[in-house]
Design an enzyme around this catalytic site. Structure first.
Site, PDB file in Angstrom:
ATOM      1  N   HIS A  61       0.869  -1.175   0.000  1.00 46.30           N
ATOM      2  CA  HIS A  61       0.000   0.000   0.000  1.00 46.30           C
ATOM      3  C   HIS A  61       0.910   1.230   0.000  1.00 46.30           C
ATOM      4  O   HIS A  61       2.043   1.172   0.489  1.00 46.30           O
ATOM      5  CB  HIS A  61      -0.867   0.070   1.255  1.00 46.30           C
ATOM      6  CG  HIS A  61      -1.735  -1.124   1.486  1.00 46.30           C
ATOM      7  ND1 HIS A  61      -1.266  -2.268   2.094  1.00 46.30           N
ATOM      8  CD2 HIS A  61      -3.041  -1.343   1.216  1.00 46.30           C
ATOM      9  CE1 HIS A  61      -2.249  -3.142   2.190  1.00 46.30           C
ATOM     10  NE2 HIS A  61      -3.332  -2.625   1.663  1.00 46.30           N
ATOM     11  N   ASP A  64       2.401   2.022   3.298  1.00 42.63           N
ATOM     12  CA  ASP A  64       3.387   1.073   3.807  1.00 42.63           C
ATOM     13  C   ASP A  64       4.808   1.548   3.517  1.00 42.63           C
ATOM     14  O   ASP A  64       5.704   1.390   4.351  1.00 42.63           O
ATOM     15  CB  ASP A  64       3.221  -0.310   3.154  1.00 42.63           C
ATOM     16  CG  ASP A  64       1.869  -0.925   3.416  1.00 42.63           C
ATOM     17  OD1 ASP A  64       1.271  -0.621   4.462  1.00 42.63           O
ATOM     18  OD2 ASP A  64       1.414  -1.713   2.561  1.00 42.63           O
ATOM     19  N   GLU A 190     -10.417  -7.197  -3.905  1.00 42.93           N
ATOM     20  CA  GLU A 190     -10.181  -8.221  -2.887  1.00 42.93           C
ATOM     21  C   GLU A 190     -11.418  -8.334  -1.983  1.00 42.93           C
ATOM     22  O   GLU A 190     -11.596  -7.525  -1.077  1.00 42.93           O
ATOM     23  CB  GLU A 190      -8.955  -7.844  -2.048  1.00 42.93           C
ATOM     24  CG  GLU A 190      -8.646  -8.848  -0.965  1.00 42.93           C
ATOM     25  CD  GLU A 190      -7.506  -8.379  -0.065  1.00 42.93           C
ATOM     26  OE1 GLU A 190      -7.162  -9.137   0.859  1.00 42.93           O
ATOM     27  OE2 GLU A 190      -6.992  -7.266  -0.274  1.00 42.93           O
TER      28      GLU A 190
END
Length: 223
Positions: A61, A64, A190
């Site tokens: 991400h 991150d 997802e």
């Protein structure tokens, strides 16, 4: 060939063991104190781990790899610095996919694409735009959407059709923009039931397929 191992930046490089019952137990700062130096150290450590474990792919991400700053422009500058550093060190490794974290910051407490606030929707769109750009810069094979806050607790205060219309609008803008800057990869959704909202718009695969077909997004997205 079908199930490729990839280093997930959020767990491997960022996860400190914190859960709802206790504080973190793993130090992922690598003896650094400055947030950007920590981010660079994560890059060094990540590629060393991938070399040692013979892992060819990684995924992340945006939040991150680089910490969020006070403003969007400063945050994007941080992303440019770290994504450039990743590109310098990537070697033979490949980015499997990138994505934007549109769920951790409190601004997304009522959703990103489905937020009732136009300002939050616009911020999410800008954040996704930048995440797509760094995914393309690093040669990513895919781009992922996870609607972690795209859902509702009760229909008593929810216009479900309007929220889904807005989410589809955001996804269409993302696809159109990505294609315009040369992204040739796949888009993914997802599905995760009840994580974290009671009723999520990406509840399961069947629900997502119905959503994609309804909004004409099924040619661009996969699970």
């Amino acid at each position: 060939e079908h199930l490729k191992f990839a280093l997930s930046w959020w767990h491997t490089m960022c996860g400190d063991g914190t859960d709802m019952f206790g504080v973190g137990t793993t130090d992922k700062k690598w003896s650094q104190t400055d947030p950007m130096e920590i981010a660079k150290s994560k890059v060094d450590a990540a590629f060393e781990i991938m070399d040692k474990l013979s892992i060819d792919y990684f995924c992340f991400h945006d939040r991150d790899i680089a910490p969020e700053a006070e403003t969007l422009s400063d945050t994007n500058k941080r992303l440019d610095i770290i994504s450039d550093y990743i590109k310098e060190n990537i070697g033979e490794k490949k980015l499997l996919w990138g994505t934007a974290n549109c769920f951790s910051n409190p601004r997304y407490m009522h959703g990103a694409g489905t937020s009732p606030s136009a300002d939050v929707f616009a911020f999410a769109a800008a954040q996704i735009k930048k995440a797509i750009e760094i995914t393309v810069k690093l040669g990513g094979n895919g781009y992922v959407f996870w609607g972690g806050r795209e859902g509702y607790e009760t229909l008593l205060n929810t216009n479900m059709k309007l929220e889904q219309d807005n989410m589809a609008r955001l996804m269409r803008m993302a696809v159109d923009y990505a294609r315009s800057i040369g992204f040739k990869g796949d888009f993914y959704i997802e599905p995760k039931p009840k994580e974290p909202t009671k009723h999520q718009y990406d509840f399961d695969t069947a629900t997502v397929i119905g959503f994609l077909r309804n909004y004409g997004l099924d040619k661009d997205f996969k699970m």
